[in-house]
Design a protein around this motif. Structure first.
Motif, mmCIF file in Angstrom:
data_model
loop_
_atom_site.group_PDB
_atom_site.id
_atom_site.type_symbol
_atom_site.label_atom_id
_atom_site.label_comp_id
_atom_site.label_asym_id
_atom_site.label_seq_id
_atom_site.Cartn_x
_atom_site.Cartn_y
_atom_site.Cartn_z
ATOM 1 N N LYS A 30 12.528 45.532 -18.044
ATOM 2 C CA LYS A 30 12.612 46.484 -19.155
ATOM 3 C C LYS A 30 12.026 45.802 -20.375
ATOM 4 C CE LYS A 30 15.756 49.356 -21.892
ATOM 5 N NZ LYS A 30 17.164 49.766 -22.127
ATOM 6 N N SER A 31 11.010 46.375 -20.947
ATOM 7 C CA SER A 31 10.233 45.703 -21.990
ATOM 8 C C SER A 31 10.995 45.594 -23.305
ATOM 9 C CB SER A 31 8.926 46.460 -22.242
ATOM 10 O OG SER A 31 8.089 46.417 -21.118
ATOM 11 N N PRO A 32 11.185 44.361 -23.816
ATOM 12 C CA PRO A 32 11.712 44.212 -25.175
ATOM 13 C C PRO A 32 10.654 44.469 -26.245
ATOM 14 C CG PRO A 32 12.115 42.239 -23.827
ATOM 15 C CD PRO A 32 11.082 43.062 -23.125
ATOM 16 N N GLY A 33 9.365 44.458 -25.860
ATOM 17 C CA GLY A 33 8.288 44.541 -26.854
ATOM 18 C C GLY A 33 8.098 43.200 -27.528
ATOM 19 N N LEU A 34 7.712 42.176 -26.759
ATOM 20 C CA LEU A 34 7.669 40.799 -27.241
ATOM 21 C C LEU A 34 6.677 40.631 -28.381
ATOM 22 C CD1 LEU A 34 7.637 38.965 -23.787
ATOM 23 C CD2 LEU A 34 9.625 39.523 -25.206
ATOM 24 N N SER A 35 7.009 39.721 -29.297
ATOM 25 C CA SER A 35 6.103 39.421 -30.418
ATOM 26 C C SER A 35 5.981 37.907 -30.543
ATOM 27 C CB SER A 35 6.602 40.085 -31.703
ATOM 28 O OG SER A 35 7.899 39.643 -32.048
ATOM 29 N N GLY A 36 6.120 37.366 -31.767
ATOM 30 C CA GLY A 36 5.912 35.943 -31.987
ATOM 31 C C GLY A 36 6.855 35.066 -31.181
ATOM 32 N N ILE A 37 6.388 33.860 -30.842
ATOM 33 C CA ILE A 37 7.159 32.925 -30.037
ATOM 34 C C ILE A 37 7.194 31.568 -30.743
ATOM 35 C CG2 ILE A 37 5.091 32.437 -28.661
ATOM 36 C CD1 ILE A 37 6.885 31.730 -26.315
ATOM 37 N N GLN A 88 17.674 22.607 -29.548
ATOM 38 C CA GLN A 88 16.538 21.829 -29.081
ATOM 39 C C GLN A 88 16.143 22.227 -27.662
ATOM 40 O OE1 GLN A 88 17.507 17.696 -29.704
ATOM 41 N NE2 GLN A 88 16.806 17.729 -31.813
ATOM 42 N N HIS A 89 14.847 22.353 -27.434
ATOM 43 C CA HIS A 89 14.251 22.787 -26.169
ATOM 44 C C HIS A 89 14.538 24.253 -25.859
ATOM 45 C CE1 HIS A 89 12.607 18.944 -24.644
ATOM 46 N NE2 HIS A 89 13.505 18.439 -25.465
ATOM 47 N N ASN A 90 15.006 25.006 -26.853
ATOM 48 C CA ASN A 90 15.098 26.452 -26.706
ATOM 49 C C ASN A 90 13.800 27.095 -27.191
ATOM 50 O OD1 ASN A 90 18.629 27.173 -27.447
ATOM 51 N ND2 ASN A 90 17.703 25.897 -25.905
ATOM 52 N N VAL A 91 13.558 28.310 -26.718
ATOM 53 C CA VAL A 91 12.415 29.106 -27.162
ATOM 54 C C VAL A 91 12.949 30.399 -27.764
ATOM 55 C CG1 VAL A 91 10.410 30.442 -26.389
ATOM 56 C CG2 VAL A 91 10.757 28.124 -25.541
ATOM 57 N N PHE A 92 12.385 30.793 -28.889
ATOM 58 C CA PHE A 92 12.778 32.023 -29.575
ATOM 59 C C PHE A 92 11.591 32.972 -29.612
ATOM 60 C CE2 PHE A 92 15.692 28.815 -30.996
ATOM 61 C CZ PHE A 92 16.908 29.466 -31.137
ATOM 62 N N ILE A 93 11.839 34.239 -29.254
ATOM 63 C CA ILE A 93 10.792 35.257 -29.215
ATOM 64 C C ILE A 93 11.289 36.499 -29.945
ATOM 65 C CG2 ILE A 93 9.295 36.676 -27.755
ATOM 66 C CD1 ILE A 93 9.658 34.665 -25.529
ATOM 67 N N ARG A 148 -3.027 41.633 -20.979
ATOM 68 C CA ARG A 148 -2.955 43.020 -21.437
ATOM 69 C C ARG A 148 -2.968 43.093 -22.963
ATOM 70 N NH1 ARG A 148 1.045 46.988 -22.748
ATOM 71 N NH2 ARG A 148 0.334 49.110 -22.186
ATOM 72 N N ASN A 149 -1.878 42.683 -23.588
ATOM 73 C CA ASN A 149 -1.788 42.730 -25.051
ATOM 74 C C ASN A 149 -0.949 41.546 -25.525
ATOM 75 O OD1 ASN A 149 -2.089 43.632 -27.688
ATOM 76 N ND2 ASN A 149 -0.408 45.096 -27.562
ATOM 77 N N PRO A 150 -1.554 40.371 -25.628
ATOM 78 C CA PRO A 150 -0.794 39.159 -25.971
ATOM 79 C C PRO A 150 -0.355 39.166 -27.433
ATOM 80 C CG PRO A 150 -2.937 38.641 -24.974
ATOM 81 C CD PRO A 150 -2.968 40.074 -25.381
ATOM 82 N N GLN A 151 0.948 39.252 -27.636
ATOM 83 C CA GLN A 151 1.505 39.373 -28.981
ATOM 84 C C GLN A 151 2.163 38.099 -29.483
ATOM 85 O OE1 GLN A 151 1.910 42.729 -31.057
ATOM 86 N NE2 GLN A 151 -0.066 42.424 -30.072
ATOM 87 N N GLY A 152 2.268 37.100 -28.620
ATOM 88 C CA GLY A 152 2.839 35.829 -29.027
ATOM 89 C C GLY A 152 2.137 34.690 -28.318
#
Length: 384
Positions: free
Chosen positions: A299-306, A318-323, A227-231
């Motif tokens: 419920k959409s957070p409005g995701l961006s960079g990852i 370590q081994h965490n992901v931040f968005i 749809r709209n890939p932001q990250g």
């Protein structure tokens, strides 16, 4: 042969600035589950910043501003004048200058890759474009900028451009492309709307792309139904491409991108129209022949960079992901068991700032951009 993406050291460097912005405020301490977050402003006064890339060898960072400027920043808060040689962008709605990444061979070729909204479509419409230019030795601009990919046809009136740029370990360039708010195009293989494409660094199409040689199909396509890939980012432990994208009203999702797959939009979605009505084409949360998302937010957070965290500085990360999150205005931290999300923490919610990008710096800190008229670049770490 595998080619590792070059990462430099983020440090202060010789100034080339005609404008400087000092640190706007002292660092802030914020409680989190894993300790006290220390948030330090690097630079403010950025106009709707969109992406950051780290230069090697103590040379600072490049930051895009959506209205069309590319700037160089040093970690002590010095901001350059806009670099010359940047393409003219279509700066309307969500359009403008978007992502920035360095060539995997940047130390040798000094190539900088940009994605941006480009006009010239029918009835004044626009689409995503990607190009590259050589960063001058004095950091004043890009030379010989050349477009290597154009989203066709151009269908956007200001929405859903994507777009993130990711080099994989073999040096292929992946580009995420939004569906321009024209839902059905995400399933049309003769169009580049709602796709992830895979190309060589010069824009040529690899012969092993999944749809090469098929009639009326764009050979650049790697996956479709986005749809709209932001990250988007490469998982450093597996080498796989991960992508996150906006659902409509609900249904933001993470996808692990696999060759030739259909990720469902608009046939499969966890969201509804902004009007409150169902998506007309949707068959439900799943649809036959489509790949289910790795993780969904109802419920959409409005995701961006990852950003994947694999540095040694903060071992508990370590081994965490931040968005980043634009709508809920937070930094989302995810913990995994394999590829499955098992825990989520929301950070920086008291900021009330739209987080547009998040990257792991070569120094082991996280760097986040806030999407505002007076946006900023911030360094985030844990007090030790």
């Amino acid at each position: 042969m595998l080619r590792k993406i070059l990462l430099g050291t983020v440090c202060a460097s010789a100034l080339i600035t005609t404008a400087t912005v000092s640190l706007a405020q002292a660092s802030q301490d914020i409680k989190s589950e894993q300790g006290t977050l220390e948030v330090t402003p690097v630079v403010t006064g950025l106009e709707h910043p969109w992406a950051v890339a780290f230069l090697p060898d103590r040379q600072g960072m490049l930051v895009t501003e959506r209205p069309g400027n590319l700037r160089r920043v040093t970690v002590d808060g010095k901001l350059s004048a806009p670099l010359n040689g940047v393409p003219t962008v279509w700066a309307k709605g969500q359009g403008g200058l978007l992502d920035v990444v360095l060539s995997p061979d940047f130390k040798q070729d000094r190539m900088v890759y940009l994605s941006y909204a480009e006009g010239g479509g029918p009835d004044g419409k626009a689409g995503t474009a990607v190009g590259r230019g050589r960063l001058t030795e004095d950091f004043s601009g890009l030379k010989d900028f050349q477009v290597i990919l154009r989203q066709e046809p151009k269908l956007s009136v200001g929405n859903h451009f994507g777009s993130r740029l990711v080099f994989d370990r073999d040096g292929y360039l992946f580009v995420t492309l939004g569906e321009n708010n024209d839902r059905s195009t995400a399933q049309d293989l003769d169009k580049l709307q709602g796709k992830v494409v895979r190309i060589f660094p010069d824009g040529k199409v690899p012969k092993d792309n999944p749809f090469v040689g098929q009639a009326n199909v764009r050979p650049e396509i790697w996956t479709y139904g986005q749809r709209n890939p932001q990250g988007a980012a490469l998982n450093p432990w597996t080498g796989t491409l991960w992508e996150n994208e906006h659902g409509p009203r609900g249904g933001d999702e993470i996808n692990i991108i696999e060759r030739g797959k259909n990720y469902g939009w608009p046939l499969a979605t966890h969201g509804i129209n902004y009007s409150g009505q169902p998506i007309p084409e949707a068959e439900g949360e799943t649809a036959e022949g489509t790949a289910a998302p790795n993780h969904v937010w109802e419920k959409s957070p409005g995701l961006s960079g990852i950003a994947f965290y694999d540095a040694d500085r903060f071992k508990v990360w370590q081994h965490n992901v931040f968005i980043g999150a634009l709508v809920s205005q937070e930094l989302i931290r995810l913990e995994f068991d394999g590829d499955k999300v098992v825990h989520e923490e929301r950070l920086l919610g008291d900021w009330n700032k739209r987080i547009r990008d998040v990257r792991q710096g070569p120094d082991g800190y996280l760097y986040v951009l806030t999407d505002e008229e007076n946006g900023g670049l911030y360094k985030v770490g844990l007090k030790q």
